[in-house]
Design a protein around this motif. Sequence first.
Motif, PDB file in Angstrom:
ATOM      1  N   ASP A 110      31.227  24.874  49.639  1.00  0.00           N
ATOM      2  CA  ASP A 110      31.523  24.069  48.231  1.00  0.00           C
ATOM      3  C   ASP A 110      33.064  23.884  47.845  1.00  0.00           C
ATOM      4  OD1 ASP A 110      31.942  26.737  47.969  1.00  0.00           O
ATOM      5  OD2 ASP A 110      30.644  26.968  46.051  1.00  0.00           O
ATOM      6  N   LEU A 213      28.319  38.556  51.698  1.00  0.00           N
ATOM      7  CA  LEU A 213      28.953  38.687  50.692  1.00  0.00           C
ATOM      8  C   LEU A 213      28.759  39.986  50.023  1.00  0.00           C
ATOM      9  CD1 LEU A 213      28.922  35.042  49.172  1.00  0.00           C
ATOM     10  CD2 LEU A 213      30.836  36.086  50.421  1.00  0.00           C
ATOM     11  N   GLY A 214      27.533  40.502  50.088  1.00  0.00           N
ATOM     12  CA  GLY A 214      27.033  41.621  49.308  1.00  0.00           C
ATOM     13  C   GLY A 214      27.558  42.862  50.046  1.00  0.00           C
ATOM     14  N   LEU A 215      27.936  42.528  51.162  1.00  0.00           N
ATOM     15  CA  LEU A 215      28.215  43.663  52.167  1.00  0.00           C
ATOM     16  C   LEU A 215      29.873  43.665  52.107  1.00  0.00           C
ATOM     17  CD1 LEU A 215      25.992  43.585  55.182  1.00  0.00           C
ATOM     18  CD2 LEU A 215      26.475  45.594  53.621  1.00  0.00           C
ATOM     19  N   GLY A 216      30.619  42.946  51.125  1.00  0.00           N
ATOM     20  CA  GLY A 216      32.031  42.894  51.049  1.00  0.00           C
ATOM     21  C   GLY A 216      32.674  41.864  52.085  1.00  0.00           C
ATOM     22  N   ALA A 217      32.004  40.939  52.617  1.00  0.00           N
ATOM     23  CA  ALA A 217      32.578  40.147  53.755  1.00  0.00           C
ATOM     24  C   ALA A 217      33.316  38.993  52.597  1.00  0.00           C
ATOM     25  CB  ALA A 217      31.751  39.400  54.549  1.00  0.00           C
ATOM     26  N   THR A 218      34.378  38.502  53.180  1.00  0.00           N
ATOM     27  CA  THR A 218      35.093  37.243  52.552  1.00  0.00           C
ATOM     28  C   THR A 218      34.330  36.029  53.026  1.00  0.00           C
ATOM     29  OG1 THR A 218      36.632  37.050  54.247  1.00  0.00           O
ATOM     30  CG2 THR A 218      37.529  38.425  52.495  1.00  0.00           C
TER      31      THR A 218
ATOM     32  N   ARG B  58      23.260  41.343  39.371  1.00  0.00           N
ATOM     33  CA  ARG B  58      24.089  40.492  40.039  1.00  0.00           C
ATOM     34  C   ARG B  58      25.577  40.570  39.451  1.00  0.00           C
ATOM     35  NH1 ARG B  58      21.864  36.804  44.002  1.00  0.00           N
ATOM     36  NH2 ARG B  58      20.011  37.615  44.449  1.00  0.00           N
ATOM     37  N   ASN B  61      27.929  43.545  41.061  1.00  0.00           N
ATOM     38  CA  ASN B  61      28.791  43.368  42.161  1.00  0.00           C
ATOM     39  C   ASN B  61      29.337  41.997  42.193  1.00  0.00           C
ATOM     40  OD1 ASN B  61      26.457  41.619  42.748  1.00  0.00           O
ATOM     41  ND2 ASN B  61      26.126  42.457  44.934  1.00  0.00           N
ATOM     42  N   LEU B  63      28.091  39.128  42.303  1.00  0.00           N
ATOM     43  CA  LEU B  63      27.803  38.038  43.048  1.00  0.00           C
ATOM     44  C   LEU B  63      27.406  36.669  42.222  1.00  0.00           C
ATOM     45  CD1 LEU B  63      27.165  38.118  46.108  1.00  0.00           C
ATOM     46  CD2 LEU B  63      24.878  38.693  45.610  1.00  0.00           C
ATOM     47  N   LEU B  66      29.508  33.413  42.553  1.00  0.00           N
ATOM     48  CA  LEU B  66      29.147  32.295  43.399  1.00  0.00           C
ATOM     49  C   LEU B  66      28.648  31.220  42.740  1.00  0.00           C
ATOM     50  CD1 LEU B  66      27.750  34.105  46.331  1.00  0.00           C
ATOM     51  CD2 LEU B  66      30.152  33.553  45.966  1.00  0.00           C
ATOM     52  N   LYS B  68      28.118  28.371  40.051  1.00  0.00           N
ATOM     53  CA  LYS B  68      29.255  27.504  38.996  1.00  0.00           C
ATOM     54  C   LYS B  68      28.973  27.543  37.685  1.00  0.00           C
ATOM     55  CE  LYS B  68      31.546  24.418  42.308  1.00  0.00           C
ATOM     56  NZ  LYS B  68      30.809  23.860  43.403  1.00  0.00           N
ATOM     57  N   VAL B  91      35.515  41.102  46.457  1.00  0.00           N
ATOM     58  CA  VAL B  91      35.091  41.355  47.980  1.00  0.00           C
ATOM     59  C   VAL B  91      35.383  43.003  47.965  1.00  0.00           C
ATOM     60  CG1 VAL B  91      36.128  41.327  50.339  1.00  0.00           C
ATOM     61  CG2 VAL B  91      36.010  39.156  49.076  1.00  0.00           C
ATOM     62  N   ARG B  94      32.369  44.690  46.279  1.00  0.00           N
ATOM     63  CA  ARG B  94      31.006  44.696  46.793  1.00  0.00           C
ATOM     64  C   ARG B  94      30.748  45.734  47.946  1.00  0.00           C
ATOM     65  NH1 ARG B  94      31.799  38.511  47.180  1.00  0.00           N
ATOM     66  NH2 ARG B  94      31.612  37.720  44.856  1.00  0.00           N
ATOM     67  N   MET B  99      24.159  45.899  47.883  1.00  0.00           N
ATOM     68  CA  MET B  99      22.799  45.322  47.608  1.00  0.00           C
ATOM     69  C   MET B  99      21.645  45.086  48.262  1.00  0.00           C
ATOM     70  SD  MET B  99      22.833  41.959  44.982  1.00  0.00           S
ATOM     71  CE  MET B  99      21.410  41.760  43.873  1.00  0.00           C
TER      72      MET B  99
END
Lengths: 321, 268
Positions: A110, A213-218, B58, B61, B63, B66, B68, B91, B94, B99
């Motif tokens: 996006d 992403l939830g595991l902290g990945a960029t 959400r 953390n 989340l 993301l 919009k 980042v 998280r 999660m």
Amino acid sequence: MSAATGNPSSAISQRSATSKTLDTGFILLTRIFAAGVGILLLWIAIIVGIQAIPAIQTFGLGFITSSTWNPVKDIYGAWPHVYGTLVSASIALLLALPVGVGVALFLSEDFLPARIQNILVFVLELLAAIPSVVYGFWGIVVLIPTMRYVGGLLNRTLGWLPLFALPPGQTEVTGPGMHVAGVVLAIMILPIIAAISRDALISVAPELRQAALGLGATRWETILKIMLPAASSGIVGGTMLALGRALGETMAVTMVIGNAKAASTSVLLPASTIASLLANEFAEADGLQLSSLMYTALILFGLTLLVNVLAEVIVRRFRQI
Amino acid sequence: MSSDTKSSSPTETVLKTENASVYYGNFRALQGISLDIPKQQITALIGPSGCGKSTLLRCYNRLNDLVKGFRVEGKISYHGQDLYAPEIDPVELRRRIGMVFQKPNPFPKSIYDNIAFGPRLVGYKGDMDDLVERSLKQSALWDEVKDKLKQNGAALSGGQQQRLCIARAIAVQPDVILMDEPCSALDPISTLRIEDLLQELKQHYTIIIVTHNMQQASRVSDMTAFFNVEMTEKGGRVGHLVEYSETQRIFQSPTEKSTQEYVSGRFG
């Protein structure tokens, strides 16, 4: 049995005979159509094969590795064209794959507002619909002058590599050549790779992205380690489809490759492919020459078949891992 | 408790929510939520569909970042730090707040690589084999998969996949684990295994679980927050926190009438 539940035994066979005949007829019709596709393929292969028999008998398998193509003495060998086909397709793939996957990534994330993204995707698909003769014409007008300059630059800086060398006495890259054909092909197959890769990327389950992403990945770690591997079977499939197109592309290549019947290591020199050879000589050929052309067509047929089978195998393997 | 404990509550607060409202564009999903999540306990968020309990989860953390148009008003803090302060890196956050999702979502990689994914991101220097084994043991999956660590994680059963996802979350050694209806896609036996697992995990982690299953909330949690939806003047729906207390109290002697009706199964 009570009256309210009706009579099940009679309710089962109430469809009319016409409806049943239509059903059976429809099944038969689809079978005929399905078989037709296979028969057509086989038919083409057989006709080409039969026509190639005299050449196969005269030259045998050595035809593939022989470099002579002499209609005056009636001696033919396909190596320069097989070589040109493989090299031009490889150049195209080498250039188009990274760019295509990059475009696919850009249009699947996006980064852009949805409206602009949709327009770009439409343009991308439009690019795939441009007739190849138009690409060829554009290649002559725009690409040959540009590539003469780029080729010269490559020759001056990397000329010590056989790949970018020029024969003794020649100091400038002449117009058409393998490199121009490679770039034209790259541009032609780019939309195929990009569109199919994008489809594969957007169909990756959104849960996987969230998990990463939830595991902290960029974002980039998610793309490189999760999205691309998960979409790899689609990307490989699209690439193979593109490779098939590059191997068989005729018009645009014939217009810019220079049609020299020699296999030279340097990509800056004129060359030819099986498809361009056929386009150039088919109209005036007869006898053994025509048969030899059919033989090269058979080789091209085999090559594309090989690529497609390979694609199927790779796609299946990726799906398993 | 030591004398420097800020509040009178028996345990430390990990996540503090103060009068938080959540918006998606112009749509207000949650309004005026105040809720303190205690350390190393299981907090259940319950309520009818659309009450915003997953949305709140959400937020913890980030989340929702993301999505919009998402924004939070009010304050959510993690160990006293404002979660939505500009200097907070989502980042990094998280990695501390893991999660587990509603649908088991193992990566299409081997069991081993699924678990090693998070630690590899942070450049884990220790013995990876050991970490994988410990994480799988903690999530009660080790015995079932120890001989097939190279197998694709997606080939496991639904319940095993969810425990794999829990092991994957544990492997990065988080502080808090958020669970969004972790058992809703599982059969009763797998559900019970995960519930047992939660009791063990709470020795080390603070757990927040969203659930539609009231028996589950009453079985596993220490604290329960009941959310409900109410209509706004303009006809929209907005979630709010009705009651938050010890689980026993919520289920046996709730203060609010709607809580009583919900937990006894009269609506929702």
